[in-house]
Motif scaffolding. Structure first.
Motif, short mmCIF file in Angstrom:
data_model
loop_
_atom_site.label_atom_id
_atom_site.label_comp_id
_atom_site.label_asym_id
_atom_site.label_seq_id
_atom_site.Cartn_x
_atom_site.Cartn_y
_atom_site.Cartn_z
N VAL A 136 33.80 -2.54 3.43
CA VAL A 136 32.85 -2.98 4.45
C VAL A 136 31.56 -3.33 3.71
O VAL A 136 31.02 -2.51 2.98
N THR A 137 31.09 -4.56 3.90
CA THR A 137 29.83 -5.00 3.31
C THR A 137 28.84 -5.25 4.44
O THR A 137 29.14 -5.99 5.38
N ILE A 138 27.68 -4.59 4.33
CA ILE A 138 26.67 -4.71 5.38
C ILE A 138 25.29 -4.93 4.76
O ILE A 138 25.05 -4.54 3.63
N PRO A 139 24.40 -5.58 5.52
CA PRO A 139 23.00 -5.61 5.09
C PRO A 139 22.38 -4.25 5.41
O PRO A 139 22.97 -3.46 6.14
N GLY A 140 21.24 -3.97 4.91
CA GLY A 140 20.57 -2.70 5.23
C GLY A 140 20.18 -2.65 6.69
O GLY A 140 20.02 -3.67 7.35
N PHE A 141 20.01 -1.46 7.21
CA PHE A 141 19.61 -1.28 8.60
C PHE A 141 18.11 -1.45 8.78
O PHE A 141 17.65 -2.04 9.73
N SER A 152 22.78 -6.51 0.07
CA SER A 152 23.85 -5.97 0.88
C SER A 152 24.49 -4.79 0.15
O SER A 152 24.37 -4.68 -1.06
N MET A 153 25.14 -3.95 0.93
CA MET A 153 25.81 -2.78 0.38
C MET A 153 27.29 -2.84 0.72
O MET A 153 27.64 -3.19 1.85
N THR A 154 28.13 -2.48 -0.24
CA THR A 154 29.57 -2.48 -0.02
C THR A 154 30.09 -1.05 -0.11
O THR A 154 29.84 -0.35 -1.08
N PHE A 155 30.81 -0.65 0.93
CA PHE A 155 31.44 0.66 0.99
C PHE A 155 32.94 0.42 0.91
O PHE A 155 33.49 -0.33 1.71
N GLN A 156 33.60 1.05 -0.04
CA GLN A 156 35.01 0.74 -0.29
C GLN A 156 35.81 2.00 -0.50
O GLN A 156 35.35 2.96 -1.12
N ARG A 157 37.05 1.99 0.00
CA ARG A 157 37.99 3.09 -0.23
C ARG A 157 39.35 2.48 -0.57
O ARG A 157 39.78 1.51 0.03
#
Length: 165
Positions: A136-141, A152-157
């Motif tokens: 999941v890649t998202i911009p900051g809140f 952007s930040m990428t969260f990966q599993r």
């Protein structure tokens, strides 16, 4: 008696008086400390929300790997469709803030093929070793990450499991 010049008299009277006056001190303190407190508060909220995104990616990857483990086709659709529905139910909401969700499965067949280019892009059959990859890649809140150059930040599993035999 000799009179002192007006400027000297004002200086003698004004400086001690202004040094004792504490009116407006709270405003000055707030102007100095307020931005730091607001920055720290937004940073804390940003970190907490990022941790929620990371946890949801973890949960989605676990759920997708459980669907694939059973190798039993659901009543409607395929296992891949069912895994995608489950993942999107968990992490799909991050697309509402401009994020992207990536889901892929790689069938390595055996553990000895893991990490090589010897794989197929499917959920495998009985006994196959499959890697489930969710990102999941998202911009900051809050905009705080952008201040530090993070667009952007990428969260990966990635889960590596062997389907049931």
């Amino acid at each position: 008696m000799k009179m002192k010049p007006l400027l000297d008299r004002c200086r003698q009277d004004f400086l001690p008086r202004i040094a004792r006056d504490s009116r407006g001190m709270s405003s000055i303190e707030f102007a100095l400390v307020g931005p730091v407190v607001i920055f720290l508060t937004l940073g804390t909220v940003e970190l907490a929300l990022d941790m929620i995104v990371d946890a949801s990616v973890q949960i989605a990857a676990q759920a997708a790997s459980r669907v694939g483990l059973t190798t039993v086709d659901p009543a409607s659709g395929t296992r891949a469709d069912q895994a995608k529905r489950i993942v999107m139910a968990i992490v799909g909401r991050w697309q509402n803030i401009g994020g992207t969700v990536s889901i892929s499965t790689l069938n390595y067949g055996t553990y000895s093929n893991v990490g090589t280019s010897n794989y197929q892009a499917n959920m495998g059959n009985l006994g196959d070793v499959v890697s489930y990859n969710i990102a999941v890649t998202i911009p900051g809140f809050s905009g705080i990450p952008k201040l530090f150059g993070v667009k952007s930040m990428t969260f990966q599993r990635n889960y590596l499991v062997q389907n049931e035999k």
